[in-house]
Scaffold this active site. Structure first.
Site, PDB file in Angstrom:
ATOM      1  N   ASP A 298       3.189  42.426  27.584  1.00 28.84           N
ATOM      2  CA  ASP A 298       2.914  41.146  28.227  1.00 28.84           C
ATOM      3  C   ASP A 298       4.120  40.237  27.953  1.00 28.84           C
ATOM      4  OD1 ASP A 298       1.799  39.126  29.666  1.00 28.84           O
ATOM      5  OD2 ASP A 298      -0.161  39.237  28.721  1.00 28.84           O
TER       6      ASP A 298
HETATM    7  C1  BGC Z   1       0.062  37.006  31.348  1.00 25.82           C
HETATM    8  C2  BGC Z   1       0.040  38.264  32.169  1.00 25.82           C
HETATM    9  C3  BGC Z   1       1.029  38.170  33.290  1.00 25.82           C
HETATM   10  C4  BGC Z   1       2.403  37.914  32.712  1.00 25.82           C
HETATM   11  C5  BGC Z   1       3.504  37.866  33.744  1.00 25.82           C
HETATM   12  C6  BGC Z   1       1.468  36.602  30.959  1.00 25.82           C
HETATM   13  O1  BGC Z   1       1.498  35.330  30.426  1.00 25.82           O
HETATM   14  O2  BGC Z   1      -0.731  37.190  30.210  1.00 25.82           O
HETATM   15  O3  BGC Z   1      -1.255  38.499  32.641  1.00 25.82           O
HETATM   16  O4  BGC Z   1       1.007  39.336  34.067  1.00 25.82           O
HETATM   17  O5  BGC Z   1       2.354  36.671  32.037  1.00 25.82           O
HETATM   18  O6  BGC Z   1       3.466  36.727  34.489  1.00 25.82           O
END
Ligand code: BGC
Length: 754
Positions: free
Chosen positions: A281
């Site tokens: 993530d």
């Molecule tokens: C979120 C994810 C997301 C990623 C990319 C993160 O802050 O938890 O779900 O896909 O950002 O934007």
């Protein structure tokens, strides 16, 4: 040839190529190409493939990263011309010409916005979910997005958690069916087609169990519960071929997911045989430092590689430290190769080597009429009728003037919900607009009363009350703005924000029938509001076509068929609240509420059972609940056997009749309970469902199979068991209703001895 000409030619050939998909290569062919490429890559180039950066246009610094092979994929770049220019740099101006993947959080639509996933879950209709994902892939694919970070299949049992909006609710069986449908919709039958996207099952794992519903918070989940509930949809998505997974931010039982070898390697890869790609993530590798799991970024990189995180999204841990870790022998190059292999494999599967560019001739395919229709149908199937004392549908013979009140009546931005980076809000059709079109502008008296949902300023109340007095019915659109749910947007108080509840009271005081229509990112605690309003419609943020969908339902042109994918609390303090709870040794009975307790009553006079003095027990509206403009009757379930062996199966049949005067759809829900087990089982567990449409007077028999895997639970960690003993089974309209029938699981020896 100068580079300008080469770019022109590349883009020209892209126009011819991109409409057709590259022929999908066989797995063996992909493997041999990946191995060949890998054998020609330097360590630096390999590490570059493992690095994902957020885009910032065709900027010199980004071009530098691409040319030096320091980036393998880019998220958040959505201008197709920029996508093509950056891709050109990767394909034409690097030693090996490895294409980039462009990724985006396309969560519930790209331009045509569908209901938030929690709203899609309320449809209980996998076909709706698949269609929404298909349309999202077509729209996003038309600008070069070939990887979406969706679906989120985190089970969430706590409405305070803002990200409950992004998932399919509290139940693993419902989330599994809808998650699989979403993956199918995104990926289609041939991932090389430019209008498909690689799906991403996220967030692996346990993220939705954040303590106290606060985002990023710690999770403690015993392995049996983890496997029975939280991992169940992930396993199904791995089996369904979700091309990628994303690990979660949280620590689970003390180990952050990004460094969790047990989850990422032992369970996902070794046990489930998953061979797709794992992305971190955003910054989650780096975050293992504040978690207290890694000493520094170098340590975090080593832990993430060891666990099996293939791509580092925005932690700069791999680009910063992997080379040194390999050179010092702390990470083997073979391990790095195994990560790179997954990245290259995805690029081949997406057909990017053959077909790297966006076809500009058909770019930006947005808002097709059929897509908007599909989005409207999704709203119609997702809205839940929670209460109706006869006010709905709007009776045209009695209603001449309609008062439209409330901050969500004309909220083009907020009706879209969370996680819409690409919203063009002028395309959102609001309830106000749709009702004006339907009933004629002259018959709608609009007075919002409050400007936005958190608004505490009551200066608009008098106009709202005046409008209500002039009307035959009041439609009050309340709820939560989009920003009140989603990532890092958790609430400890689940009541209607701002002065919305007070406005409802004032509207009710006019004596006019009041319909409360809530648009929100989560289930709110609306006990008072549901007592006050004459009818209540709950619509999780519905997206672009919220207005037309709701107008059709309110007018009765379409019937309600949404069913709740979550348990609605009476009060915030009941959270976490979910239907598949344990019974306890003292289940609630003889509930005495706080105002009924006599003065100086004895400590034990209210009984000693499991309930709250103020909230009583259970949900205000249970999981699976939803009314219709018609009524349905259920026969008792009929079982194919009253005894089965632990490895046996069972057929469950139930006849459902539309007993009302109009057609409608019902969601038949199959629940089981294992009454006595060596690990106490929940009071009910969903094991299947089917949405059926019935004409007035029509009956249909639904049929479910119960297999050993439906009766099994985890024990001693990873082991599963179907234990002999009594089970109940219901086919019911929600988790609180229905008549159970019983059957027994019997040891084979016992059956044989009879
Ligand atoms: C979120 C994810 C997301 C990623 C990319 C993160 O802050 O938890 O779900 O896909 O950002 O934007």
């Amino acid at each position: 040839m100068n580079s300008k000409n080469r770019l022109f030619l590349a883009l020209l050939s892209a126009c011819c190529l991109a409409t057709a998909s590259a022929a999908a290569l066989s797995e063996a062919e992909i493997n041999s190409r990946v191995n060949d490429l890998l054998s020609r890559m330097t360590l630096e180039e390999k590490i570059g493939q493992l690095n994902q950066l957020s885009g910032y246009g065709y900027a010199p610094e980004m071009v530098g990263h691409i040319r030096s092979g320091a980036v393998g994929s880019i998220l958040n770049e959505v201008d197709p011309e920029v996508v093509n220019k950056l891709q050109h740099e990767a394909v034409e101006n690097t030693r090996l010409g490895i294409p980039l993947i462009f990724a985006r959080d396309v969560i519930h639509g790209f331009k045509t916005i569908f209901p938030i996933p929690l709203g899609q879950a309320a449809t209980w209709n996998p076909a709706i979910v698949e269609e929404g994902a298909r349309i999202a892939a077509d729209e996003a694919g038309s600008v070069g997005i070939r990887w979406t970070f969706s679906p989120m299949v985190d089970i969430a049992r706590d409405a305070r958690w803002g990200r409950i909006a992004e998932g399919f609710g509290e139940d693993p069986v419902l989330a599994t069916a809808l998650g699989v449908a979403m993956v199918k919709g995104y990926q289609g039958d041939d991932l090389t087609k430019p209008n498909t996207m690689a799906a991403c099952a996220k967030h692996f794992a346990g993220y939705g169990a954040a303590e106290a519903g606060k985002d990023y918070n710690t999770t403690w989940i015993p392995e049996e519960l983890l496997r029975d509930v939280y991992l169940r949809p992930f396993k199904a998505l791995a089996d369904a071929g979700s091309a990628t997974f994303m690990c979660s931010f949280n620590d689970i039982n003390g180990v952050p997911s990004s460094g969790n070898r047990k989850l990422l390697q032992n369970i996902l890869r070794d046990e489930w045989g998953y061979d797709g790609l794992m992305v971190s993530d955003w910054g989650s590798i780096q975050q293992m430092i504040p978690h207290g799991y890694s000493e520094n970024l170098r340590h975090a990189a080593a832990q993430a590689v060891d666990a099996g995180v293939d791509i580092d999204m925005e932690s700069y841990a791999y680009t910063g430290h992997l080379r040194d870790l390999v050179e010092k022998g702390e990470v083997s190059e073979a391990r790095v190769d195994s990560l790179v292999r997954n990245v290259l494999n995805l690029k081949y599967r997406l057909g990017l080597f053959e077909n790297p560019y966006v076809d500009m001739a058909s770019a930006k395919r947005f808002y097709a009429p059929a897509s908007l229709e599909a989005a409207r149908r999704a709203v119609e199937e997702s809205a839940i009728l929670l209460k109706n004392s006869g006010t709905l549908p709007i009776n045209n013979s009695k209603v001449k003037k309609i008062a439209v009140i409330g901050p969500m009546a004309d909220a083009q931005h907020d009706q879209a919900g969370t996680w819409v980076f690409d919203l063009e809000k002028e395309h959102s059709v609001t309830p106000l607009t749709a009702l004006q079109q339907m009933y004629g502008k002259e018959n709608i008296i609009y007075a919002p009363g409050l400007e936005y949902t958190r608004d505490l300023n009551t200066k608009g109340f008098s106009d709202a009350v005046k409008a209500a007095k002039k009307a035959d019915v009041v439609l009050y659109f309340a709820g939560e703005e989009a920003v009140l749910s989603g990532e890092a947007h958790c609430r400890a108080d689940l009541s209607l924000p701002g002065a919305q509840s007070r406005l409802l009271d004032e509207l009710k005081a006019t004596g006019k029938p009041v319909v409360l229509i809530v648009q929100a990112g989560r289930q709110l605690a609306l006990m008072h509001e549901c007592e006050t309003a004459d009818a209540v419609v709950y619509c999780f943020h519905g997206g672009t076509m919220t207005g037309p969908g709701l107008a059709n339902l309110l007018a009765g042109t379409t019937n309600f068929s949404g069913r709740s994918p979550v348990s609605f609390p009476r009060m915030s303090g009941q959270e976490p609240l979910y239907y598949n709870r344990k019974n306890t040794g003292r289940p609630a009975e003889g509930i005495t509420l706080i105002n009924d307790i006599p003065l100086e009553a004895g400590q034990t006079s209210t009984g000693c059972t499991s309930f709250y003095l103020d909230a009583g027990d259970g949900a205000l509206f249970p999981f699976g609940y939803g009314l219709s403009y018609t009524t349905f009757a259920y026969s008792d379930p009929v079982l194919s056997a009253t005894e089965i062996a632990p490895d046996g199966s069972l057929t469950v049949k139930c006849t459902i009749t539309n007993t009302g005067k109009r057609a409608g759809a019902e969601v038949a829900q199959l629940y089981i309970r294992d009454h006595v087990a060596s690990l106490v089982r929940p009071v009910r567990e969903l094991r299947g469902f089917e949405k059926i449409t019935l004409q007035p007077g029509e009956s249909r028999t639904v049929e479910f199979q119960l297999h050993p895997s439906d009766l099994a639970f985890h024990i001693n960690g990873a082991q599963t068991a179907v234990e002999p003993g009594e089970f109940s089974v219901w086919v019911a309209p929600n988790a609180n209703e229905g008549n159970p029938v019983k059957f027994n699981v019997v040891k084979p020896a016992e059956i044989a001895s009879r």
